[in-house]
Scaffold this active site. Structure first.
Site, mmCIF file in Angstrom:
data_model
loop_
_atom_site.group_PDB
_atom_site.id
_atom_site.type_symbol
_atom_site.label_atom_id
_atom_site.label_comp_id
_atom_site.label_asym_id
_atom_site.label_seq_id
_atom_site.Cartn_x
_atom_site.Cartn_y
_atom_site.Cartn_z
ATOM 1 N N TRP A 102 13.789 21.346 -8.831
ATOM 2 C CA TRP A 102 14.401 21.361 -8.991
ATOM 3 C C TRP A 102 15.363 19.441 -10.067
ATOM 4 O O TRP A 102 16.020 19.929 -11.168
ATOM 5 C CB TRP A 102 15.509 21.685 -7.909
ATOM 6 C CG TRP A 102 15.281 22.104 -6.899
ATOM 7 C CD1 TRP A 102 14.807 22.633 -6.190
ATOM 8 C CD2 TRP A 102 15.738 23.045 -8.105
ATOM 9 N NE1 TRP A 102 14.672 23.983 -6.171
ATOM 10 C CE2 TRP A 102 15.687 24.496 -6.897
ATOM 11 C CE3 TRP A 102 16.411 24.427 -8.778
ATOM 12 C CZ2 TRP A 102 15.498 26.599 -7.291
ATOM 13 C CZ3 TRP A 102 16.449 25.580 -9.233
ATOM 14 C CH2 TRP A 102 16.345 26.667 -8.099
ATOM 15 N N ASP A 172 21.340 15.333 -6.420
ATOM 16 C CA ASP A 172 21.641 17.008 -5.933
ATOM 17 C C ASP A 172 21.467 16.932 -4.284
ATOM 18 O O ASP A 172 20.199 16.607 -3.735
ATOM 19 C CB ASP A 172 20.653 17.698 -6.656
ATOM 20 C CG ASP A 172 19.821 18.485 -6.436
ATOM 21 O OD1 ASP A 172 21.338 19.836 -5.667
ATOM 22 O OD2 ASP A 172 19.902 19.969 -7.141
ATOM 23 N N LYS A 196 22.319 26.335 1.426
ATOM 24 C CA LYS A 196 21.145 26.447 2.268
ATOM 25 C C LYS A 196 22.315 25.543 3.445
ATOM 26 O O LYS A 196 22.081 26.179 4.653
ATOM 27 C CB LYS A 196 20.814 24.937 1.569
ATOM 28 C CG LYS A 196 19.489 25.466 0.496
ATOM 29 C CD LYS A 196 19.798 25.777 -0.776
ATOM 30 C CE LYS A 196 19.017 26.207 -1.283
ATOM 31 N NZ LYS A 196 19.061 25.609 -2.863
HETATM 32 C C1 LIG Z 1 18.700 25.631 -4.483
HETATM 33 C C2 LIG Z 1 18.446 24.465 -4.844
HETATM 34 C C3 LIG Z 1 19.219 24.167 -6.688
HETATM 35 C C4 LIG Z 1 18.959 25.703 -7.435
HETATM 36 O O1 LIG Z 1 20.614 25.779 -6.955
HETATM 37 P P1 LIG Z 1 21.290 27.423 -7.343
HETATM 38 O O2 LIG Z 1 22.554 27.400 -6.316
HETATM 39 O O3 LIG Z 1 20.230 27.956 -6.995
HETATM 40 O O4 LIG Z 1 21.382 26.937 -9.088
HETATM 41 C C5 LIG Z 1 19.140 23.325 -6.884
HETATM 42 N N1 LIG Z 1 18.710 21.925 -6.363
HETATM 43 C C6 LIG Z 1 18.426 22.258 -5.299
HETATM 44 C C7 LIG Z 1 17.836 21.248 -3.934
HETATM 45 C C8 LIG Z 1 18.399 23.170 -4.340
HETATM 46 O O5 LIG Z 1 17.649 22.763 -2.899
#
Ligand SMILES: *Cc1c(COP(=O)(O)O)cnc(C)c1O
Length: 360
Positions: A102, A172, A196
């Site tokens: 990511w 993030d 999540k």
């Molecule tokens: C799941 C995740 C993403 C991607 O998220 P989307 O909502 O599917 O674009 C990005 N960064 C992290 C840390 C994630 O766990």
């Protein structure tokens, strides 16, 4: 009806309180005679829902007044472009730490819009650790400094934030938001896909210091401009109304659990149950060691791919689903987000012990 323990990395389990309350209110929200899903986002009932959700998120996370809270769509992945389009606006450069897929996607997408500098990477060991950061490599003229705070795929997390001085830290938090307290004032911006720890997919939460927005690049599409969403209270267009409502229920549950301090204790207890077993097992081992271990995502292996596959399939039959590891790591991964109860972790460990004894 029996519910399984879902160890998915996302979309993930939601608290029963949330699902039951949503079910109770499904046909008739609060005497309106309609479902939240059917409601006009311009109605006064919905306006109250979105305002309460924002107020509760501000309360639970202690978000200072000079930060905007935005309810957007497009997932965390859309932020990989929105961030540079909005924030790479002075010197057209940014710093990145590459701690997994990511983080790397954020870096690659931003590289389309400006000069991106890699401060450190842990790719050499399949991202199984958080690299040491050499401050002399930080660019004091970067428009922002990006990290992925919890690395969902590899099971690592930053336990200490980089000291970026006046350069805004952008993080993030998709897979760790609401799992423990964070000091929002240390960040320029926090973002997270909801699926999540916050609710269903379809909602992306952005928390951004207000002085950082309002200078988007000329090429920035209207829908990707933070200022547009901030000026319109996240209602420039139709927001993901139902997902926002579920976030409100999740926040009610977090408050009932005692807020983020209590959530942290709860999550540390859960992670310890699993890591302690992995550290004592002769069959299973964790792929991450030491302080970088994530509280949310716990990858582990047996060292034998066939045995891994057998474990995942038997676990599924026993009601422990989605334990297969990410394809880039292999093995298994137990994601134990907020809504995973302690007994889910205890029962998983009991199952692993039985499996180990039966497959010696
Ligand atoms: C799941 C995740 C993403 C991607 O998220 P989307 O909502 O599917 O674009 C990005 N960064 C992290 C840390 C994630 O766990």
């Amino acid at each position: 009806m029996s519910r399984v323990y879902n160890f998915s990395a996302g979309p993930a389990m939601l608290p029963e309180y949330v699902l039951k309350k949503a079910a109770d209110e499904m046909l008739d929200y609060n005497g309106t005679g309609e479902s939240v899903m059917e409601m006009s986002h311009r109605s006064k009932e919905y306006d109250a829902i979105i305002k309460e959700t924002e107020a509760m998120l501000r309360e639970v996370m202690s978000i200072p007044d000079n930060y905007k809270v935005l309810f957007l769509q497009g997932g965390a992945s859309t932020q990989f472009a929105m961030i540079p389009l909005n924030l790479m606006n002075k010197n057209n450069k940014a710093d990145f730490v590459i701690t997994g897929q990511w983080a790397n996607k954020a870096y690659q997408e931003a590289s389309r819009y400006g000069k991106c500098n890699v401060i450190a990477s842990s790719k050499d060991k399949t991202f199984s650790y958080i690299p040491e950061l050499d401050k002399s490599k930080f660019d004091p003229e970067a428009d922002y400094f990006h990290i992925c705070q919890n690395n969902t795929i590899y099971g690592t997390r930053f336990t200490e934030l980089p000291d970026t001085g006046n350069v805004p830290l952008v993080a993030d938090l998709s897979s760790c938001i609401l799992s423990e307290p964070v000091d929002v004032s240390k960040y320029g911006m926090i973002y997270a896909g909801a699926q999540k720890n916050m609710g269903p997919a379809g909602l992306t939460v952005v928390i951004v210091r207000e002085d950082l927005i309002g200078n988007a690049m000329d090429i920035c599409p209207t829908m990707l401009n933070y200022q547009i969403h901030a000026d319109n209270g996240s209602m420039y267009n139709t927001p993901p109304t139902y997902s926002i409502y579920i976030l409100k229920l999740v926040l009610e549950w977090v408050k009932q659990m005692g807020g983020l301090e209590a959530m942290k204790v709860h999550n540390e207890k859960k992670a310890a149950i699993i890591y302690d077993f992995l550290d004592s097992s002769e069959m299973f081992s964790a792929t991450v060691s030491g302080k970088d271990r994530s509280l949310m995502n716990i990858p582990f292996v047996t060292g034998n791919e066939e045995l891994d596959a057998k474990f995942v399939s038997e676990a599924k039959k026993a009601g422990f689903i989605n334990l297969k590891g990410h394809r880039s790591v292999g093995g298994m991964r137990a994601s134990v987000y907020n809504a995973m109860p302690i007994e889910g972790c205890e029962k998983l460990v009991a199952f692993m012990k039985e499996f180990e004894a039966a497959n010696k």
